[in-house]
Design a protein around this motif. Sequence first.
Motif, short mmCIF file in Angstrom:
data_model
loop_
_atom_site.label_atom_id
_atom_site.label_comp_id
_atom_site.label_asym_id
_atom_site.label_seq_id
_atom_site.Cartn_x
_atom_site.Cartn_y
_atom_site.Cartn_z
N ARG A 1 47.62 20.46 34.45
CA ARG A 1 46.64 20.04 33.44
C ARG A 1 47.00 18.67 32.85
NH1 ARG A 1 46.28 25.69 31.32
NH2 ARG A 1 47.59 25.04 29.57
N GLU A 15 50.30 24.27 33.26
CA GLU A 15 50.37 23.24 32.23
C GLU A 15 50.69 21.87 32.83
OE1 GLU A 15 50.09 21.45 28.58
OE2 GLU A 15 49.55 23.51 29.13
N PRO A 58 40.56 20.16 31.92
CA PRO A 58 41.42 20.72 32.96
C PRO A 58 41.68 22.22 32.82
CG PRO A 58 42.31 18.64 32.19
CD PRO A 58 41.20 19.00 31.27
N VAL A 59 41.52 22.77 31.61
CA VAL A 59 41.75 24.20 31.38
C VAL A 59 40.79 25.04 32.21
CG1 VAL A 59 41.79 26.02 29.61
CG2 VAL A 59 42.57 23.71 29.05
#
Length: 490
Positions: free
Chosen positions: A365, A362, A355-356
């Motif tokens: 993610r 955050e 997901p980064v």
Amino acid sequence: MDPTPLVGSDYKSRSKTISIKIWQEWKKLWLLAGPSILIAVFQFSLFAITQTFSGHLGAVKLAAVAIGNLVISGIGYGFLMGMGSALETLCGQAFGAGQLHMMGIYLQRSWIILSVTAVVTCPVFIFAAPILRLLGQTAEISQVAGEFSIWIIPQYFAYAWNFPMQKFLQAQSKVMAMTWMSGICLAIHVIWSWLCIVKLGWGLVGAAITLNLAWWLLVLMQLVYILAGKCPGAWTGFSWLAFKDLYGFVKLSMASAIMLCLEYWFVMILILLVGHLKTNAEVYVDAMAICLNLDGWIVQVPIGFMAAVSVRVSNELGAGNPKAAKFSVIVTVLTSLVVGIAFMLVILITRTSFPVLFTNDEQVRKEVSRISWFLGLTIVLESVQPVLSGVAIGAGWQAIVSYINIGCYFLVGLTSAIIMGYKFNLGIKGIWGGMLLGFVAQLIIISIVTLRTDWNKEASTAQDRVSTWEKSTRDPVDEESFSNGTHITT
């Protein structure tokens, strides 16, 4: 004499024969599927690269681009690609039957029909903002997505020319040339996207400009390739025959469009359902958009197999080889399934890290990581479903599959998604679970249809179809017009 050694010898001989046939079919499959996969990945990446760059502009703009591409552009993309897929049936079977001269006429008819369709459906892009607002999206996301949709209208008209040419070239197995053209366009698109979105800071306007330029560059490259004489026999020049018997062509095109559109619209509606969730709707939309973005990249592999099996089935049926068509289906399905399982394992192993690549948020993610199990199951199901759709296109079953898709996607899948997502308060997991149920139901039914198919009858039907269309294309009046020079050459 003891018969056992003879039986064993026969068994080994038969096994060796089958192995050779599998290897030969596998080579034919990959000669088509390998480049087709690259073409699908390259062309999908035009969207994905834009969305990836846009994801770093903020959550609202990411959601707007996702909805603009998946919902508004997805409506037109699915419809035009579906209509263009009629050429997979007609051109593939004509090529298999050796009726090459008909392919250029089919291509021109498809250009005419898809261009008119693009004009008629263009208001969807123009009024995207109020449409999205009516569908329950937030005012901010609707406004930004509406502006983005207007900016990408030129891209929409490029579809009307790209899809017919793609199917025309694909039916002749000219996939390597298409691979190079798609790869060049993608490389230029990455540079343009970085320049316009990041370096010059044009934001979503820059994203729209790069998409428009990339798709029209692809169209021009393919058009030059065809007009330069790279398709001898299949392209003999522009002709007034392209305007003949358009009604019959529209009927098959519409059946193809409905078949594929139902798949696109099913996913589109689920995205909208996620946007209606009472809590963290923006986070959920972004998370699902990222998962579907990644899924979109991966599903290009079975889409490549779909293109390959469509060509193999249509060519073999057109040539009157039903057993070869059936054998190709079996080899392709098993190959695609193995590849799908491998991708699922990679997704699950890297679910906390991939997901980064898509977002700096955050919370988004974490949500992506949490629903990765659903993504993995979707990938496995989609490794088989597009291949069977390719079989349907190659055999000309579009109308039958349209009815199957309506029942499975909307009666089973959508109903289940609404009940589990809202009634049982399962949120995005319930909505995605409903999507999976729709996929499973459709996969089971099409598998049964494929297994029960009389391939000898399908071969006869394909040859009758080629004969019927050939007669409608070259009647005595048309033969006279050819001899009098009214056939326009390039």
